[in-house]
Design a protein around this motif. Structure first.
Motif, mmCIF file in Angstrom:
data_model
loop_
_atom_site.group_PDB
_atom_site.id
_atom_site.type_symbol
_atom_site.label_atom_id
_atom_site.label_comp_id
_atom_site.label_asym_id
_atom_site.label_seq_id
_atom_site.Cartn_x
_atom_site.Cartn_y
_atom_site.Cartn_z
ATOM 1 N N ILE A 138 0.843 -1.206 0.000
ATOM 2 C CA ILE A 138 0.000 0.000 0.000
ATOM 3 C C ILE A 138 0.872 1.247 0.000
ATOM 4 O O ILE A 138 0.649 2.196 -0.766
ATOM 5 N N SER A 139 1.872 1.254 0.882
ATOM 6 C CA SER A 139 2.777 2.397 0.974
ATOM 7 C C SER A 139 3.489 2.654 -0.347
ATOM 8 O O SER A 139 3.574 3.799 -0.828
ATOM 9 N N ASP A 140 3.982 1.585 -0.964
ATOM 10 C CA ASP A 140 4.700 1.730 -2.231
ATOM 11 C C ASP A 140 3.757 2.162 -3.361
ATOM 12 O O ASP A 140 4.163 2.928 -4.251
ATOM 13 N N SER A 141 2.540 1.674 -3.343
ATOM 14 C CA SER A 141 1.595 2.079 -4.390
ATOM 15 C C SER A 141 1.303 3.574 -4.303
ATOM 16 O O SER A 141 1.202 4.259 -5.331
ATOM 17 N N LEU A 142 1.214 4.091 -3.083
ATOM 18 C CA LEU A 142 0.981 5.524 -2.915
ATOM 19 C C LEU A 142 2.229 6.333 -3.285
ATOM 20 O O LEU A 142 2.127 7.411 -3.873
#
Length: 234
Positions: free
Chosen positions: A134-138
Motif C-alpha cells: 500500500i505504501s509503495d503504491s501511494l
C-alpha cells in the motif's frame, strides 16, 4: 485557460491529492491496528479502528465532491483529466482498505472472547507485506513512478501465494481442533480481507501506470489464490 485559472486548477488538484494521501495514511494505520488488536486481544484498539473508519469515509466523500466540481467547472482534458479520474478511483480503493480493516477489527473483538489460538500469529507476516505494498503504491502515485507501480503488481502474486498457504494451514488446524472451528472461520475471513487489501494496493498501482502512460496494464498476471480449489478438495 488563463494563467489564473490554471493556477487555481492546480491548487484544487493539489488539495484533493493531499486528501488522498491522508486517507492512505489512515488506511495503512487502520489495517496495522486491526491486526494488532487481534494479536494483543485489545478490544479498545479494535473499537478505535471501527470509529476511525468514519473519518476515512468522510474524506472519501469529500474527494468525490471535489472531483465532481473539478470536472464540472474546469472541464480538464488529457493528463489533467486522467489525474482527476485516478484520484477518484484511488480514493475508492483506499476506502475499501479501511472497510477491510474495520471488518477485521469487528472479528478481532469476537475472537478475543475465546481462548487464544496459534494461527493468529502468521497473519502478521502477510499484513506487513500488504501494508508495504500500500505504501509503495501511494509512493508510486506521488512520484508518478511506473517502475515502483510495476513492482507492486509483481508482489500481488506473492500475496496470493502467502494467503493460499495460510488458508491451508488454517484448514488443517480446524480439522485437528474442532473446538476452534468458530474462531477459525473468523480468521479465514480476516486473512481474506488482508489479501483483498493487497488487491486494492495493486489497483492503485495500475491507476498510477494509467496516469503515467495513458494505458492500463494488461491483466495477464497469474492469480495464485488456490483457496477455492482447496475448499472443494477438502
Amino acid at each position: 485557460m488563463s494563467q489564473h485559472i490554471v493556477f487555481s486548477f492546480d491548487q484544487d488538484l493539489q488539495s484533493v491529492q493531499a486528501k488522498v494521501m491522508r486517507i492512505g495514511s489512515l488506511a495503512e494505520t487502520a489495517l496495522n491496528d486491526a491486526v494488532l488488536s487481534l494479536e494483543t486481544r485489545d478490544v479498545k484498539l479494535a473499537e478505535r479502528v471501527r470509529t476511525r473508519d468514519t473519518l476515512i469515509d468522510n474524506l472519501t466523500e469529500d474527494i468525490k465532491v471535489s472531483c465532481a466540481k473539478l470536472l464540472a467547472l474546469r472541464a480538464p482534458t488529457a493528463v489533467d483529466l486522467r489525474v482527476v479520474l485516478s484520484v477518484m478511483t484511488i480514493g475508492g480503493n483506499l476506502e475499501r482498505i479501511g472497510d477491510y480493516a474495520k471488518n477485521i477489527a469487528k472479528r478481532a473483538s469476537v475472537i478475543s472472547e475465546n481462548p487464544p489460538v496459534s494461527v493468529v500469529h502468521p497473519l502478521r507476516t502477510i499484513t506487513d507485506f500488504v501494508v508495504h505494498m500500500i505504501s509503495d503504491s501511494l509512493d508510486s502515485y506521488i512520484q508518478r513512478s511506473q517502475s515502483i507501480a510495476e513492482s507492486v503488481l509483481i508482489r500481488d502474486q506473492r500475496v496470493d501465494e502467502m494467503y493460499t498457504a495460510l488458508f491451508r494451514n488454517m484448514l488443517i488446524e480446524m480439522q485437528e481442533k474442532q473446538h476452534e472451528m468458530t474462531v477459525g472461520m473468523h480468521l479465514q475471513f480476516i486473512a481474506k480481507n488482508i489479501e483483498r487489501a493487497g488487491d486494492q494496493a495493486t489497483n492503485i498501482a495500475e491507476q498510477t501506470i494509467y496516469l503515467a502512460t495513458g494505458m492500463k496494464p494488461n491483466d495477464d498476471r497469474p492469480k495464485r489464490d488456490m483457496t477455492s480449489y482447496e475448499t472443494l478438495r477438502a
